[in-house]
Write an enzyme that holds these catalytic residues in place. Structure first.
Site, short mmCIF file in Angstrom:
data_model
loop_
_atom_site.label_atom_id
_atom_site.label_comp_id
_atom_site.label_asym_id
_atom_site.label_seq_id
_atom_site.Cartn_x
_atom_site.Cartn_y
_atom_site.Cartn_z
N SER A 184 0.97 11.37 -6.95
CA SER A 184 2.14 10.78 -7.62
C SER A 184 2.63 11.67 -8.74
O SER A 184 1.85 12.41 -9.36
CB SER A 184 1.72 9.43 -8.19
OG SER A 184 2.63 8.99 -9.15
N TYR A 190 -4.62 3.89 -13.19
CA TYR A 190 -4.09 4.19 -11.85
C TYR A 190 -3.78 5.68 -11.73
O TYR A 190 -4.22 6.35 -10.80
CB TYR A 190 -2.81 3.36 -11.58
CG TYR A 190 -1.98 3.95 -10.46
CD1 TYR A 190 -2.44 3.90 -9.15
CD2 TYR A 190 -0.77 4.60 -10.72
CE1 TYR A 190 -1.70 4.48 -8.12
CE2 TYR A 190 -0.02 5.17 -9.70
CZ TYR A 190 -0.49 5.11 -8.40
OH TYR A 190 0.23 5.69 -7.39
N LYS A 205 -5.44 9.28 -9.54
CA LYS A 205 -4.76 10.34 -8.78
C LYS A 205 -5.18 11.72 -9.29
O LYS A 205 -5.46 12.63 -8.49
CB LYS A 205 -3.24 10.18 -8.88
CG LYS A 205 -2.70 8.89 -8.28
CD LYS A 205 -2.95 8.81 -6.79
CE LYS A 205 -2.34 7.56 -6.18
NZ LYS A 205 -2.81 7.31 -4.81
P1 NAD Z 1 1.00 -0.30 -0.67
O1 NAD Z 1 0.18 -1.14 -1.58
O2 NAD Z 1 2.20 -0.91 -0.04
O3 NAD Z 1 0.10 0.33 0.49
C1 NAD Z 1 -1.26 0.65 0.30
C2 NAD Z 1 -2.03 0.02 1.44
O4 NAD Z 1 -3.42 0.37 1.29
C3 NAD Z 1 -1.94 -1.50 1.47
O5 NAD Z 1 -1.57 -1.91 2.77
C4 NAD Z 1 -3.35 -1.96 1.10
O6 NAD Z 1 -3.69 -3.17 1.75
C5 NAD Z 1 -4.19 -0.80 1.57
N1 NAD Z 1 -5.47 -0.62 0.86
C6 NAD Z 1 -5.68 -0.57 -0.49
N2 NAD Z 1 -6.98 -0.37 -0.74
C7 NAD Z 1 -7.62 -0.27 0.46
C8 NAD Z 1 -8.96 -0.05 0.86
N3 NAD Z 1 -9.94 0.10 -0.04
N4 NAD Z 1 -9.25 -0.01 2.19
C9 NAD Z 1 -8.27 -0.17 3.13
N5 NAD Z 1 -6.98 -0.39 2.80
C10 NAD Z 1 -6.65 -0.43 1.49
O7 NAD Z 1 1.42 1.01 -1.50
P2 NAD Z 1 2.47 2.15 -1.15
O8 NAD Z 1 3.62 2.01 -2.08
O9 NAD Z 1 2.72 2.21 0.30
O10 NAD Z 1 1.65 3.42 -1.63
C11 NAD Z 1 0.85 4.17 -0.74
C12 NAD Z 1 0.14 5.26 -1.53
O11 NAD Z 1 1.11 6.06 -2.21
C13 NAD Z 1 -0.80 4.73 -2.60
O12 NAD Z 1 -1.93 5.58 -2.66
C14 NAD Z 1 0.01 4.87 -3.87
O13 NAD Z 1 -0.80 5.03 -5.00
C15 NAD Z 1 0.80 6.13 -3.58
N6 NAD Z 1 2.06 6.22 -4.35
C16 NAD Z 1 2.97 5.19 -4.28
C17 NAD Z 1 4.14 5.26 -5.03
C18 NAD Z 1 5.14 4.14 -5.00
O14 NAD Z 1 6.01 4.07 -5.88
N7 NAD Z 1 5.12 3.24 -4.02
C19 NAD Z 1 4.39 6.37 -5.83
C20 NAD Z 1 3.44 7.42 -5.87
C21 NAD Z 1 2.28 7.33 -5.12
#
Ligand code: NAD
Ligand code: UDP
Length: 349
Positions: free
Chosen positions: A124, A148, A152
């Site tokens: 991120s 959080y 990362k």
């Molecule tokens: P999200 O919460 O919609 O998706 C994450 C998924 O991972 C969920 O379906 C959750 O159920 C699953 N999950 C979490 N912990 C788990 C575990 N221990 N075992 C199995 N499944 C697990 O989030 P997103 O927005 O799709 O983000 C995806 C990734 O991108 C994350 O790592 C997040 O930190 C990163 N990210 C997101 C953003 C954003 O703004 N959405 C920005 C930068 C980075």
């Protein structure tokens, strides 16, 4: 390639599943559904026109992760699984460190044991801390103001350490800016639990009538209109960035196998547009895209907010041939199509 998508039922993961299948890959999903709905699986199957194998378990469970790798064969892992709410991570630091780090350890161990050598990791822009934008991948100091973000920073470091002793591993660290929007079908999209923390889903819920008005956090920043600016990127552009990163890792695999810098095995790419948009401009764009009023009120600043953030996205363009193409108007139009068809997200199904 046969690709395991961890967190594939989540917001970015689900869009990336569609993009990977469209690019000709076979996809298997693992997700605990800790922050997603099983309803997404049927929606994905309708979009990709085939059955989607899904394993429902928590990746912090090392035995289950090992069993999955023992019973299947994966060429690559795209690792989205993780908890991602900044505020919650301050309240529950142990849960965040445990979930995000342990799930990564489980995957890395199983990959190593079973000869799976390609990994794409969701990082991120938060790792740039309070440095001045535009952010470049080679900025030396990585930090974050919350647990959080620190997961990362830590995982990025762990991946570099592991790649340094494993000359088969190829890693892509993708630093996302602000992913928004939805698949143009309106059948999958962002479905935050409870009150949305992020701007776009909040604005969408105001437009659809679920909330009264947007609280704009601060109108006195040193920016063009006084509100914060971010680099919003359409989730489909982001998904395409994963497909491009994976293709790059596969190409790199036979030729590059040294740690001395000649054959870098850990690649880091920003995925952003290189442009920034203010909170008020987002609200205006969403009102125009939806044809609905989006009332707002300027309130106090939110602790920890950077006035502006945007990517230097030139490295990904040079090395991956990838570039974000969708405008803020398209992001809002697609987010609105999803929100209008699913006012309560997957809870409507
Ligand atoms: P999200 O919460 O919609 O998706 C994450 C998924 O991972 C969920 O379906 C959750 O159920 C699953 N999950 C979490 N912990 C788990 C575990 N221990 N075992 C199995 N499944 C697990 O989030 P997103 O927005 O799709 O983000 C995806 C990734 O991108 C994350 O790592 C997040 O930190 C990163 N990210 C997101 C953003 C954003 O703004 N959405 C920005 C930068 C980075
Ligand atoms: N924001 C806002 N009201 C909200 C949510 C967010 O004014 O209800 C602002 C926030 O202060 C930031 C921008 O919108 O300037 C983007 O916030 P978001 O949380 O979506 O992304 P991040 O700040 O993590 O980049």
């Amino acid at each position: 390639m046969r690709v395991l998508v961890s967190g594939g039922a989540g917001y970015i993961g689900s869009h990336t599943v569609v993009a990977l299948v469209a690019a000709g890959h076979e996809v298997v999903v693992v997700d605990s559904f800790a922050n997603s709905s099983p309803v997404v699986v049927g929606r994905l199957e309708a979009l990709i026109g085939r059955e989607l194998p899904v394993h429902a378990f928590d990746l912090t469970d090392k035995d289950k992760t090992e069993q999955l790798f023992a019973s299947d064969r994966f060429d690559a892992v795209v690792h989205f699984a993780g908890l991602k709410a900044v505020g919650e991570s301050v309240e529950q630091p142990l849960e965040y460190y445990e979930n995000n780090l342990e799930s990564t350890f489980s995957l890395l161990r199983a990959m190593r044991r079973h000869g799976c050598t390609l990994l794409v990791f969701s990082s991120s822009a938060t790792v740039y801390g309070d440095a001045e934008p535009p952010y470049r991948e080679d900025q030396a100091l990585l930090s974050s103001s919350n647990p959080y973000g620190r997961t990362k920073v830590m995982i990025e470091q762990i991946l570099r350490d592991v790649a340094a002793i494993d000359d088969t591993l190829q890693v892509a660290i993708l630093r996302y800016f602000n992913p928004v929007g939805a698949h143009p079908s309106g059948t999958i999209g962002e479905d935050p639990q409870g009150t949305p923390n992020n701007l776009l889903p909040y604005v969408a819920q105001v437009a659809v009538g679920r909330r009264d008005r947007v609280a704009v956090f601060g109108g006195d920043y040193d920016t063009a209109d006084g509100t914060c600016e971010r680099d919003y990127i359409h989730v489909e552009d982001l998904a395409a960035g994963h497909v491009a990163a994976l293709a790059h890792l596969r190409r790199a695999l036979p030729a590059e196998s040294s740690v001395d810098g000649k054959g870098a095995r850990v690649h880091t790419w920003n995925l952003g547009t290189g442009r920034s948009t203010s909170v008020l401009a987002v609200i205006r764009a969403f009102a125009a895209a939806s044809g609905r009023p989006v009332p707002f009120e300027i309130v106090g600043r939110r602790a920890g907010d950077m006035p502006r953030s945007w990517a230097d996205a030139s490295l990904a363009e040079r090395e991956l041939g990838w570039r974000a193409t969708k405008t803020i108007d398209e992001m809002c139009a697609d987010a609105w199509r999803w929100q209008a068809a699913n006012p309560f997200g997957y809870g409507d199904a």
